[in-house]
Design an enzyme around this catalytic site. Structure first.
Site, PDB file in Angstrom:
ATOM      1  N   CYS B  87      -0.495   1.809   2.046  1.00  0.00           N
ATOM      2  CA  CYS B  87       0.063   2.991   1.378  1.00  0.00           C
ATOM      3  C   CYS B  87       0.155   2.749  -0.130  1.00  0.00           C
ATOM      4  O   CYS B  87      -0.856   2.700  -0.799  1.00  0.00           O
ATOM      5  CB  CYS B  87       1.423   3.339   1.992  1.00  0.00           C
ATOM      6  N   HIS B 196       0.655   3.184   8.141  1.00  0.00           N
ATOM      7  CA  HIS B 196       1.553   2.022   8.112  1.00  0.00           C
ATOM      8  C   HIS B 196       1.531   1.215   9.405  1.00  0.00           C
ATOM      9  O   HIS B 196       2.331   1.462  10.302  1.00  0.00           O
ATOM     10  CB  HIS B 196       2.988   2.499   7.860  1.00  0.00           C
ATOM     11  N   GLU B 198       2.767  -1.671   9.839  1.00  0.00           N
ATOM     12  CA  GLU B 198       4.010  -2.452   9.990  1.00  0.00           C
ATOM     13  C   GLU B 198       5.111  -1.658  10.678  1.00  0.00           C
ATOM     14  O   GLU B 198       6.114  -2.222  11.096  1.00  0.00           O
ATOM     15  CB  GLU B 198       4.482  -2.978   8.622  1.00  0.00           C
TER      16      GLU B 198
END
Lengths: 98, 226
Positions: B87, B196, B198
């Site tokens: 990002c 994302h 994560e």
């Protein structure tokens, strides 16, 4: 002391949805006859010394490496009330003529 | 002996802690790195996390690019250090020109936050080796400056060299050219993407799936086997 103005605009081929949003609002606000709007950035730099060729070269370097991302943007550098120079073709012509 | 993976915190980073957590869940050792510190503490790889570094002033990633830590990261990445930009981290990587192209405001001008289906197009990079080419994954997407642009020649080059690493499936959420969600550099050590991974590493939070964990297990295997 001199003021140098750096204008940064998206390259013509890059979609500008913010400019389009402004343009679409115009008829509703009663502003007719404007077929396109593109939005950019203007930087006003106050130099400590004169806007001589060396100072302008530094400003152009600053514009090219930081103020504009030349992958997507064009810029022009001009002394306020002076001729412009930058990476836009039109501006180059002005520079060559000055 | 495990791998040490650095996560840089810039002023305005948001996902640095989640990223360190994902690295730990994958079995590697996360190392916190600070934007004003040129020292990478001897890490084996670096992640640039999501967020709004320096408030996204000027352009997203434009100011972070000149931070002291990035001076070191840029040199090391060119020498082969694995770097993942997520990002805002992807935006920083395009601003440094470690990755080609640029990120712009979403074509619909809205912030978007949703689960996003992606196709892994390149499973040969340092960060995608645990996936298979063509594999479909679902991870969160949340941004306002997510529109990937590059000139036609660059796009053709990326496609021809297999450097489009991820593509949006279903809908294109932001107007990215050719549905590009992420790309890799020529060597495959530098990868950037907007969604994302994560936030999709354990059942409790995010998508409830673990589709993102493969980024971190990929790099761990590469480093441990190196």
């Amino acid at each position: 002391m001199a003021r140098v103005v750096v204008d940064v605009m998206l390259k013509p081929e890059i979609l500008d949805p913010q400019g389009q949003a402004v343009q679409r609002a115009l008829p509703r606000l009663g502003f007719d006859g404007i077929s396109d709007v593109r939005q950019g950035k203007r930087f006003e730099l106050e130099l400590d010394g004169p806007a001589d060729e060396a100072a302008l070269a530094r400003v152009r370097e600053l514009a090219e490496t930081f103020l504009a991302n030349t992958v997507i943007e064009d810029f022009t550098v001009r002394v306020e009330n002076g001729p412009a120079s930058g990476n836009e073709p039109a501006a180059e012509t002005v520079q060559a003529a000055s | 002996m495990t791998a040490r993976i650095g996560v840089i915190t810039f002023p305005g980073s948001l996902d640095d802690r989640d990223t360190r957590r994902a690295i730990r869940l994958a079995g590697a050792e996360p190392v916190a790195l600070w934007h004003r510190d040129k020292d990478l503490k001897g890490v084996d790889a670096v992640v640039l996390p999501g967020g709004f570094s320096y408030g996204d002033y000027l352009r997203a990633g434009a100011i972070s690019r000149f931070s002291p830590v990035m001076e070191t990261v840029i040199g090391e990445a060119r020498a082969g250090l694995p770097v993942l930009g997520i990002c805002n981290g992807f935006q920083v990587l395009t601003e440094t020109h470690l990755l080609p192209g640029a990120m712009l405001r979403n074509n619909h001008l809205h912030f978007i936050c949703r689960e996003q289906q992606l196709r892994v197009e390149n499973a040969d990079t340092a960060w995608t080796a645990d996936y298979t080419a063509g594999q479909e994954i679902r991870i969160p997407l949340k941004n306002v400056d997510g529109r990937y642009v590059a000139d036609e020649r660059t796009l053709d080059m990326l496609e021809a060299e297999g450097r489009v690493a991820f593509r949006y499936l279903g809908m294109n959420p932001n107007g990215s050219l050719r549905d590009i969600a992420g790309i890799t550099n020529e060597a495959g050590n530098v990868v950037g993407l907007m969604p994302h991974p994560e936030h999709a590493v354990e059942p409790l939070v995010g998508t409830g799936g673990t589709d993102g964990l493969g980024f971190f297990t990929s790099i761990l295997k590469k480093l441990v086997n190196a």
